[in-house]
Design a protein around this motif. Structure first.
Motif, short mmCIF file in Angstrom:
data_model
loop_
_atom_site.label_atom_id
_atom_site.label_comp_id
_atom_site.label_asym_id
_atom_site.label_seq_id
_atom_site.Cartn_x
_atom_site.Cartn_y
_atom_site.Cartn_z
N VAL A 64 -0.73 14.91 12.04
CA VAL A 64 -0.86 15.79 10.88
C VAL A 64 -1.68 17.02 11.21
O VAL A 64 -1.26 18.13 10.99
N GLY A 65 -2.88 16.83 11.70
CA GLY A 65 -3.75 17.95 12.01
C GLY A 65 -5.20 17.59 11.83
O GLY A 65 -5.59 16.44 12.05
N VAL A 66 -5.99 18.58 11.45
CA VAL A 66 -7.43 18.39 11.26
C VAL A 66 -7.83 18.86 9.87
O VAL A 66 -7.15 19.68 9.26
N ARG A 67 -8.95 18.32 9.40
CA ARG A 67 -9.47 18.74 8.10
C ARG A 67 -10.99 18.62 8.11
O ARG A 67 -11.58 17.94 8.94
N ASP A 68 -11.61 19.29 7.16
CA ASP A 68 -13.05 19.21 6.94
C ASP A 68 -13.30 18.07 5.97
O ASP A 68 -12.66 17.99 4.93
#
Length: 56
Positions: A23-27
């Motif tokens: 999916v990706g990255v998030r904070d």
């Protein structure tokens, strides 16, 4: 549903980068949004991080 993992470098568990497989990255403070990264972008990100090439 994506399983998110927090960085092992996270000290207090609140100021974290989380990684979602495929999916990706998030904070961690804003989990409703994320940055989508494909395999090539993820590899480039890891390479730059390991080489300390990112700016703050």
């Amino acid at each position: 549903m994506t399983e998110w993992r927090k960085s092992t470098y996270s000290v207090n568990g609140t100021d974290c980068v989380e990684i979602g497989h495929g999916v990706g990255v998030r904070d961690s403070k804003a989990p409703a949004t994320h940055i989508a990264l494909g395999p090539g972008a993820w590899t480039a990100f890891l390479t730059a991080t390991k080489a300390d090439k990112l700016t703050r």
